[in-house]
Design an enzyme around this catalytic site. Structure first.
Site, PDB file in Angstrom:
ATOM      1  N   TYR B  23       0.839  -1.189   0.000  1.00 52.75           N
ATOM      2  CA  TYR B  23       0.000   0.000   0.000  1.00 52.75           C
ATOM      3  C   TYR B  23       0.876   1.242   0.000  1.00 52.75           C
ATOM      4  CZ  TYR B  23       1.033   0.240   5.019  1.00 52.75           C
ATOM      5  OH  TYR B  23       1.664   0.317   6.226  1.00 52.75           O
ATOM      6  N   ARG B  95      -5.696  -5.875   7.330  1.00 47.06           N
ATOM      7  CA  ARG B  95      -4.900  -5.374   6.219  1.00 47.06           C
ATOM      8  C   ARG B  95      -4.293  -6.514   5.410  1.00 47.06           C
ATOM      9  NH1 ARG B  95      -1.707  -0.303   7.201  1.00 47.06           N
ATOM     10  NH2 ARG B  95      -2.883   0.442   5.427  1.00 47.06           N
ATOM     11  N   ARG B 100      -4.388 -10.547  -0.630  1.00 44.49           N
ATOM     12  CA  ARG B 100      -3.898 -11.941  -0.694  1.00 44.49           C
ATOM     13  C   ARG B 100      -4.914 -12.824  -1.399  1.00 44.49           C
ATOM     14  NH1 ARG B 100      -2.781 -10.670   4.855  1.00 44.49           N
ATOM     15  NH2 ARG B 100      -0.618  -9.947   5.019  1.00 44.49           N
ATOM     16  N   ASP B 125       4.939 -10.325   3.125  1.00 42.12           N
ATOM     17  CA  ASP B 125       4.649  -8.922   3.369  1.00 42.12           C
ATOM     18  C   ASP B 125       5.848  -8.061   3.011  1.00 42.12           C
ATOM     19  OD1 ASP B 125       2.463  -9.293   6.280  1.00 42.12           O
ATOM     20  OD2 ASP B 125       2.181  -9.658   4.138  1.00 42.12           O
ATOM     21  N   ASP B 127       7.421  -5.610   4.308  1.00 45.01           N
ATOM     22  CA  ASP B 127       8.390  -5.069   5.267  1.00 45.01           C
ATOM     23  C   ASP B 127       9.168  -6.142   6.022  1.00 45.01           C
ATOM     24  OD1 ASP B 127       5.996  -4.050   7.883  1.00 45.01           O
ATOM     25  OD2 ASP B 127       6.169  -5.874   6.680  1.00 45.01           O
ATOM     26  N   GLU B 214      -4.330 -16.549   9.715  1.00 46.86           N
ATOM     27  CA  GLU B 214      -3.661 -17.670   9.060  1.00 46.86           C
ATOM     28  C   GLU B 214      -4.510 -18.937   9.189  1.00 46.86           C
ATOM     29  OE1 GLU B 214      -2.393 -15.599  11.235  1.00 46.86           O
ATOM     30  OE2 GLU B 214      -0.701 -14.570  10.271  1.00 46.86           O
ATOM     31  N   HIS B 241      10.233 -10.963  11.055  1.00 43.90           N
ATOM     32  CA  HIS B 241       9.074 -10.063  10.934  1.00 43.90           C
ATOM     33  C   HIS B 241       9.503  -8.657  11.326  1.00 43.90           C
ATOM     34  CE1 HIS B 241       5.016  -8.424  11.568  1.00 43.90           C
ATOM     35  NE2 HIS B 241       4.583  -9.423  10.841  1.00 43.90           N
ATOM     36  N   THR B 242      10.361  -8.072  10.523  1.00 44.12           N
ATOM     37  CA  THR B 242      10.816  -6.705  10.782  1.00 44.12           C
ATOM     38  C   THR B 242       9.689  -5.734  10.442  1.00 44.12           C
ATOM     39  OG1 THR B 242      11.797  -6.908   8.565  1.00 44.12           O
ATOM     40  CG2 THR B 242      13.297  -7.003  10.434  1.00 44.12           C
TER      41      THR B 242
END
Lengths: 258, 264
Positions: B23, B95, B100, B125, B127, B214, B241-242
């Site tokens: 986004y 989000r 997806r 994702d 990020d 999930e 998962h940063t």
């Protein structure tokens, strides 16, 4: 290599040296991983990783061994008295990178081809940036995204020369530019053996300016990235991770590196 | 070694379809750039980028054209509210969900009349941080494979619990370990074959409790004992998962200061 009239190969691509200070914290390995993924897409890039540590850590040593590109692994600890908020960071580590380059080339005749830049481990670099910096003759500059409280900061260019600074912070600095916004030819570093990042007498936010003052003039700067109108590097920062659920007792039965 | 280009496509290697919702926000181009730099290393990778947007933006279109990767560029906008009968209610769609699902829909459409390639689907994702090793671990998934993910659930990492015989028997998490699938979006991959076998399986749009997104997909695809543990029986962390800080743009002021034509 192509033949040419006398069958000579074209000169090899100048090496790009990336000096990356790094320090231990949970996201360190992730940051180095995605940096390596970028650097490995660049031909003839030599990565100088300098830990803020009294000794080489196992994590970074293992990482460097498997990184997949030429790496030099250094370390130097920041003295405790300089670890205060507001004081410049990574000074000793960047200087260690410079010292290693100088030592390695000290007996070689000028001019030594090569370009160096300071690549903090949380920034983001496009591949195009490396094309731009590779042709640096002395000191080249370009815009940096997401810094100075703005979408970008950049040198202002007129007739191919830098005439000012478009920045959100202290535009009166002689070189109002972020660490991610310039590269220096190796030869300039070798011919200015005393040029280092300073602690004494250096105000916060003046690191870049005080360094560049020692090796170049605004007049001499080479603007890249289409006369400094394209953003090819971003001053991204990674959030501190939430480890609130890590147990104090009854730790896991295995020790897993993150 | 060929720089800045993906490895040549192989007819014998399984394909990895990576579905990335994205986004518009200031760090978007940076995130997609460093993701692309990673994906360029992975052989037979097809990047499905789905913008949360009413139109495909120039920023993403240009980035994908220049990157050199195999890609598909889609878009679907997450509505702020849903029409139910005569009234509008605020949408609580998490989000990335619609995006997806659109990725899955595209995949199913693409192979409705042609035999699908061997391969997997992975939700990446924009990020997070991915090691190259991760993609080789997931490449040969038969049904659904799983592995640890760093920096989720308030822990250094969450991980499936694997028995000595190599079966997933539970979840090493602090946050709600009794979920049917207590695993992050970045911690699993699904074989294309399975996605096509179960055309009704998709992420639930509404009424999904925190941490159950999930599960809403996986429960229709597989049971816990059918999962394939990867990454050395789930003892190695290959994905983090940063999250990227929101940049402070205080100096842009109310009306914007920098030239909006300069893309960032």
């Amino acid at each position: 290599p192509s033949g040419g009239a006398k069958g000579r190969a074209p000169p090899p691509l100048p090496t790009i040296y990336a000096i990356t200070p790094t320090y231990s914290r949970p996201v360190q390995k992730a940051e180095l991983t995605r940096l390596a993924n970028t650097f490995r897409q660049v031909a003839r890039l030599h990565w100088i990783v300098v830990e803020d540590a009294a000794a080489r850590s196992d994590l970074v040593s293992r990482f460097v061994a498997g990184a997949g590109l030429p790496c030099t692994h250094l370390h130097v600890p920041t003295p405790r008295r300089y670890k205060r908020p507001g004081l410049p960071r990574a000074t000793e580590q960047r200087n260690a990178g410079l010292a290693w380059l100088r030592q390695r080339h000290q007996h070689l005749p000028p001019p030594q081809p090569g370009v160096l830049f300071f690549a903090d481990d949380d920034n983001t670099y496009s591949l195009e940036l490396f094309h731009e910096m590779r042709t640096t003759r002395k000191v080249s500059v370009w815009p940096v995204g997401l810094v100075g409280g703005r979408r970008y900061e950049r040198p202002v260019v007129e007739n191919g020369k830098v005439v000012g600074w478009y920045t959100g912070w202290r535009a009166d600095r002689p070189f109002a530019i972020d660490m991610a916004g310039f590269a220096v030819s190796l030869q300039v570093i070798l011919s200015h053996p005393k040029a280092v990042f300073k602690r004494r007498g250096s105000q916060p936010g003046m690191q870049e300016s005080d360094f560049l003052k020692q090796i170049t003039t605004v007049e001499e700067l080479e603007p890249k990235a289409n006369n400094c109108t394209k953003v090819l590097v971003w001053h991204t920062r990674t959030e501190k991770v939430n480890l609130a659920n890590e147990p104090k007792y009854r730790l896991d039965t295995v020790s897993i590196e993150v | 070694y060929v720089y800045s280009r993906p490895p040549p496509w192989s007819d014998t290697l399984p394909t990895i379809f990576v579905i990335t919702p994205t986004y518009t926000r200031p760090v978007q181009k940076a995130e997609l750039t460093r993701l692309a730099n990673t994906f360029l290393h992975v052989q037979n990778l097809h990047w499905v980028v789905v913008e949360d947007s009413p139109r495909r933006t120039n920023l993403v279109s240009n980035l994908l054209e220049k990157a050199g990767l195999n890609f598909t560029h889609l878009n679907v906008e997450t509505p702020k509210s849903l029409k139910v009968g005569l009234s509008w209610i605020p949408s609580h769609t998490p989000r990335g969900t619609l995006q997806r699902n659109l990725g899955l829909h595209w995949l199913r459409n693409s192979f409705s009349n042609t035999p699908p390639p061997e391969g997997v689907v992975y939700f990446a994702d924009d990020d997070n941080t991915y090691s190259l090793e991760l993609f080789e671990e997931m490449r040969y998934t038969r049904r659904v494979s799983v592995w640890p993910v760093a920096f989720v659930g308030g822990l250094r990492y969450e991980s499936p619990k694997v028995s000595p015989s190599g079966k997933v028997v539970g979840w090493k998490t602090v946050f709600d370990p009794n979920r049917p699938f207590a695993i992050d979006m970045a911690g699993f991959a699904i074989s294309i074959k399975l996605i096509l076998e179960k055309p009704q399986a998709s992420f639930k749009l509404e009424g999904v409790k925190g941490g159950y997104q999930e599960t809403s997909l996986l429960k229709d695809l597989v049971t816990m004992d059918g999962l394939e543990p990867k990454a050395a029986n789930c003892t190695k962390v290959l994905v983090w998962h940063t999250r990227t800080e929101r940049p402070t743009l205080v100096n842009e002021g109310k009306h914007g200061f920098t030239d909006p034509r300069v893309e960032v």
